[in-house]
Design a protein around this motif. Structure first.
Motif, PDB file in Angstrom:
ATOM      1  N   ASP A 728       0.814  -1.210   0.000  1.00 15.03           N
ATOM      2  CA  ASP A 728       0.000   0.000   0.000  1.00 15.03           C
ATOM      3  C   ASP A 728       0.851   1.265   0.000  1.00 15.03           C
ATOM      4  OD1 ASP A 728       1.052  -0.141   2.492  1.00 15.03           O
ATOM      5  OD2 ASP A 728      -0.871  -0.099   3.563  1.00 15.03           O
ATOM      6  N   PRO A 768      -1.063   1.711  -5.782  1.00 13.89           N
ATOM      7  CA  PRO A 768      -2.215   1.411  -4.921  1.00 13.89           C
ATOM      8  C   PRO A 768      -2.940   2.650  -4.417  1.00 13.89           C
ATOM      9  CG  PRO A 768      -0.154   0.984  -3.765  1.00 13.89           C
ATOM     10  CD  PRO A 768       0.209   1.252  -5.202  1.00 13.89           C
ATOM     11  N   LEU A 868      -7.880   0.723  -7.637  1.00 15.63           N
ATOM     12  CA  LEU A 868      -7.770  -0.732  -7.774  1.00 15.63           C
ATOM     13  C   LEU A 868      -9.136  -1.404  -7.738  1.00 15.63           C
ATOM     14  CD1 LEU A 868      -4.695  -1.400  -5.437  1.00 15.63           C
ATOM     15  CD2 LEU A 868      -4.724  -0.924  -7.901  1.00 15.63           C
ATOM     16  N   PRO A 921      -6.103  -5.310  -5.602  1.00 15.35           N
ATOM     17  CA  PRO A 921      -5.286  -5.036  -4.410  1.00 15.35           C
ATOM     18  C   PRO A 921      -4.953  -6.342  -3.682  1.00 15.35           C
ATOM     19  CG  PRO A 921      -7.597  -4.518  -3.990  1.00 15.35           C
ATOM     20  CD  PRO A 921      -7.506  -4.892  -5.438  1.00 15.35           C
TER      21      PRO A 921
END
Length: 924
Positions: A728, A768, A868, A921
């Motif tokens: 992330d 992300p 995502l 993700p």
């Protein structure tokens, strides 16, 4: 290989049949004196030189910039070209290059005429002319370049189908010279080696599938294969011909692209079928029957003013009385006599039109040039009739045209008042590449005027093409301001009884899934037109009528934006709320004068909407090269809708009342009517002078299960490719990459290898937490990139000028509106020129960089996205165009080339082949 001079069969007729025709033509009056007429015309043009040079397609070439009409073609005037409307004379080089197209075709047809007359009339001067043309083209053909073409490889032209017509004529002439034993064997061999063989090889490499152009390819290759002794080429050409007979002609004999294209394609089929039959190739009997039925098909839909409907990409106002139409009908009667063709010839040879120039002397072979209709005689026909027509015609009896249903085509035509009142509903075949988004299009015409018109298509190289090919330019429903998707309509009911008839058809728009049913009832004195529609979600439906609102009534008009892509063609856009109203509309005058005079005609229309609606009007560009026009459209919003229009065909429209289950119509002097739908059809009750009668219209069709399934099923969704994005951290990016090479290359004249084997790496870069989506294309070339300078206008055609440059197209589905967007990016100094070619820019931007050695470049696109887990629908096309070319050489297509060519493939790409990716993700 040179054909055997002693062969019993030439390309079109056996030697025995040619001998019989030669004997018959000893009578100067045979076929109305056609032979002597053609001979005089040929001798008058023996001194016209054979053109030299490659023709070229540009946007305004061959047209008057003021009148937008084609300039007159004169084979004796290669450098001065006159507008037939205003008289302006053009001497620009681009007009000469356009003239060369007609010049080559005219010369090839002169060669065929000369060879035919030399054989049948023992005309030595004609034989010498044929030999001169063949020898000149033998010396020149291979000197012309095969490059920078608009539609297929070719040397003398810019489109392959033109070379096919040209080659067919030269092959026919050469074959007859060989059969006559004139000339030397070495001269014939040289013509075969330097024209027939290379031209046939070039044509054979460009198969256009189900196309009117492919008809001429097949015919030319059948002719060439006989001269070459190439059985493999003959087999492939015959297979292509059979496919075209099966898929191009409907069961009713009509060509799927409309009347103008029927006339063009069917003349090619006449050559192809005759060539195949003479070569001993057995064609399926049912297809031959379909082909022979096709001779009468376009006459079944002829308008009351003596012109053909301008359906789809057809030209507007084309008169029936063209010499080539009579020639073709004569060949049809010779093959299979029928009452319909006798009636057609009776009309073609009618004595009432004024004498005038048939323009046969300036004929550019089978590439159509339409002229005003004039009186025709058998002596006006061409070399085809000289070979095939009956020496004496059967008795021609005139016939009053009647109503017709071309169920294969999907066209219902109603005729009233001895054919002077015409109503047509076009519901069926969409017509593919030459089709328009116009299902359920309603046209109403009289002998002198067009009430609801279809204006066809103007120049293919003009930006106005976008208007003519829009739903808004027709009398057909459309959803959410967008053109209809391509799909066929379905006939629900049809019946015709005396002076009453009806047709009901449905169309399901494949894009919006809205279902429309249009029902048209045609009486002797009025027309009822009902449209009902339904949708699974709220939509906006527009139902335009191509007519000018005359006398604005008691409407409170306000400025209005229709929200369509066709706004460029409109001005004076106003709207007013309405639920029912009485409109006085003004139609266009007939484009061709018949027995009456052409004039603007007012007509009445009572309009009803089942729910509150909006009536809006706009000025439009009107017919090609014609006066400005207008439209009036009804707009409804919701999940269902119903509207009714009532037109008075004769008399005056009195009280009209529409309820949920009936339509009540009063026509002065003829009576009152009640229309009501029933379980078995449509009931009409007529009352007059205290008397009444009631009758039923039936003919309800059963909807096939396959059609129900088509309506109910949802569009198939392409399976998305998934890419994991781990972690992330905002700077943790993932790149998905694809390599594009030979399988992705759409060529023009040169293959991928001949083009230097260009490649590209394309893909996405995502993070992300980044709100931006990055798409890149790194293009590798074995040459320096060529980025064309900015041009305000493409002088070649109606595409953006930047399609003829190195550059990158990116296509994607908007994450906000769901619209399919397309942009074209071309580096320009330190910046990137970014042009929107469909949809909107939707927040996209682009940057670029070039590699150190100057053989590759990269363009980055940046656009906002939800992040995502979102499906990304996209495609990418890379234009490849060296600096020494006028038009692009090829394209690398991310979704695959699929055997297509880059011709006509500009800066738009259908979402049908879009690639789908999802970045998922994944926690680290």
């Amino acid at each position: 290989m040179v054909a055997d001079a002693g062969a019993e069969v030439t390309l079109f007729l056996s030697l025995e049949a040619l001998g019989r025709r030669k004997t018959q033509l000893r009578d100067p009056a045979a076929i109305g004196g056609l032979a002597s007429s053609l001979q005089r015309e040929l001798h008058d043009a023996l001194d016209v030189p054979v053109p030299d040079g490659k023709s070229r397609l540009t946007r305004n070439a061959g047209r008057c910039v003021r009148c937008a009409v084609l300039l007159t073609f004169d084979p004796r005037s290669p450098y001065a070209h006159t507008c037939p409307s205003c008289g302006t004379v053009y001497t620009d080089q681009v007009h000469h290059e356009w003239w060369l197209m007609n010049g080559h075709l005219w010369t090839a047809e002169q060669c065929t005429r000369a060879a035919v007359l030399a054989y049948l009339l023992d005309d030595a001067r004609a034989g010498a002319r044929a030999d001169e043309i063949l020898a000149t083209y033998t010396a020149r053909y291979l000197t012309w370049p095969n490059r920078d073409n608009a539609l297929g490889p070719t040397r003398p032209f810019f489109s392959t189908y033109l070379e096919s017509i040209w080659l067919l004529h030269l092959a026919t002439a050469l074959d007859l010279r060989i059969a006559a034993g004139d000339g030397t064997r070495s001269t014939h061999s040289e013509a075969i080696d330097r024209i027939i063989a290379p031209s046939a090889a070039l044509i054979a490499g460009f198969d256009e599938g189900r196309s009117n152009r492919q008809v001429w390819h097949a015919a030319a290759l059948l002719a060439a294969s006989k001269l070459l002794g190439d059985s493999a080429m003959q087999k492939r050409a015959a297979e292509s011909l059979v496919t075209l007979l099966r898929t191009g002609l409907h069961s009713d004999g009509s060509w799927y692209e409309g009347e103008n294209y029927h006339l063009f394609a069917h003349r090619g089929l006449l050559s192809g079928v005759t060539l195949a039959e003479r070569a001993g190739i057995e064609l399926p009997a049912d297809l031959i029957n379909r082909f022979e039925t096709g001779f009468a098909a376009p006459f079944r839909t002829m308008l009351p003013d003596g012109t053909f409907p301008a359906r789809r990409d057809s030209q507007y106002g084309v008169a029936l009385r063209q010499y080539r139409t009579a020639d073709w009908a004569e060949c049809g009667v010779a093959r299979r006599d029928s009452p319909e063709l006798r009636a057609a010839l009776s009309s073609l040879y009618a004595t009432w039109p004024a004498d005038g120039d048939t323009h046969r002397w300036s004929s550019s072979a089978d590439a159509e040039r339409n002229h005003p209709g004039v009186r025709l005689r058998r002596s006006d026909c061409s070399w085809r009739a000289l070979l095939f027509a009956r020496i004496d015609l059967p008795e021609l009896t005139d016939a009053t045209p009647h109503s017709e249903l071309l169920e294969g085509q999907g066209l219902a035509v109603f005729r009233r008042n001895a054919g002077k009142f015409w109503v047509g509903l076009d519901y069926g075949d969409p017509g593919d590449g030459h089709g328009h988004p116009d299902r359920l299009n309603l046209v109403i015409a009289t002998q002198n005027s067009r009430w609801l018109d279809d204006v066809g298509t103007g120049s293919y190289t003009s930006p106005t093409l976008n208007w003519y090919r829009s739903s808004m330019a027709h009398n057909a429903p459309m959803v959410n301001g967008r053109d209809q998707g391509e799909a066929r309509g379905m006939l629900l009911a049809y019946d015709e009884r005396r002076d009453a008839g009806w047709v009901s058809a449905e169309f399901v728009d494949p894009a919006s899934r809205v279902r429309f049913v249009r029902t048209v009832v045609v009486m002797a004195d009025h027309v009822v037109d009902e449209i009902i529609w339904s949708s699974e979600m709220d939509v906006t439906v527009d139902i335009p009528m191509q007519a000018q609102l005359h006398g604005l009534g008691n409407f409170s008009w306000k400025p209005f934006v229709p929200g369509t892509s066709q706004d460029m063609a409109m001005s004076e856009i106003l709207a007013a709320p309405v639920s029912e109203c009485r409109l006085t509309l003004r139609g266009l005058p007939s484009p061709v004068e018949g027995k009456g005079s052409s004039e603007l005609t007012d007509f009445e229309c009572a309009l009803f909407s089942g729910e509150p609606a909006m009536l809006w009007r706009a000025a439009t560009i009107g017919p090609p090269a014609g006066r400005p026009s207008a439209l009036v459209a009804l707009r409804q919003t919701g999940t269902t809708g119903r509207s009714v229009r009532v037109f008075a065909a004769s008399g005056t429209l009195g009280d009209t009342i529409v309820t949920h289950d009936a339509v009540h119509v009063a026509i002065t002097d003829t009576g009152a009517y009640e229309h009501r739908r029933t379980d078995s059809g449509w009931r009409v009750k007529r009352s007059r002078d205290g008397l009444s009668e009631s009758f039923e219209l039936g003919g309800v069709r059963e909807i096939l299960p396959s059609h129900k399934a088509m309506v109910d099923e949802k569009p198939a969704q392409m399976e998305a490719a998934h890419f994991p994005v781990v972690g992330d951290a905002p700077d943790n990016f993932v790149i998905s990459a694809s390599m594009l090479g030979e399988s992705n290359y759409r060529p023009t004249e040169e293959s991928w290898l001949e083009a230097g084997a260009p490649t590209a790496q394309v893909g996405f870069k995502v993070g992300p937490r980044d709100p931006k989506l990055y798409f890149y294309a790194t293009v590798s070339l074995n040459r320096p990139p060529f980025f064309a300078p900015a041009r305000a206008e493409n002088s070649l055609d109606n595409e953006l000028a930047d399609v003829n440059s190195d550059g990158v197209q990116f296509h994607w589905r908007s994450f906000v509106t769901g619209e399919w967007n397309s942009v074209l990016a071309v580096p320009d100094g330190d910046d990137v020129r970014l042009a929107v070619t469909s949809g909107s820019a939707d927040g996209i931007s682009a940057t670029w960089l070039e590699d150190a050695i100057g053989r590759s470049y990269t363009i980055w696109f940046e656009l906002p996205w939800p992040g995502l887990g979102t499906v990304v629908e996209h495609d990418c096309i890379i234009n490849e165009c060296p600096a020494d070319r006028e038009r692009r050489r090829g394209q690398l297509v991310m979704s695959g080339a699929r055997g297509e060519f880059a011709y006509l493939r500009g800066a738009r790409q259908s979402p049908e082949y879009a690639l789908h990716v999802v970045f998922d993700p994944v926690q680290s």
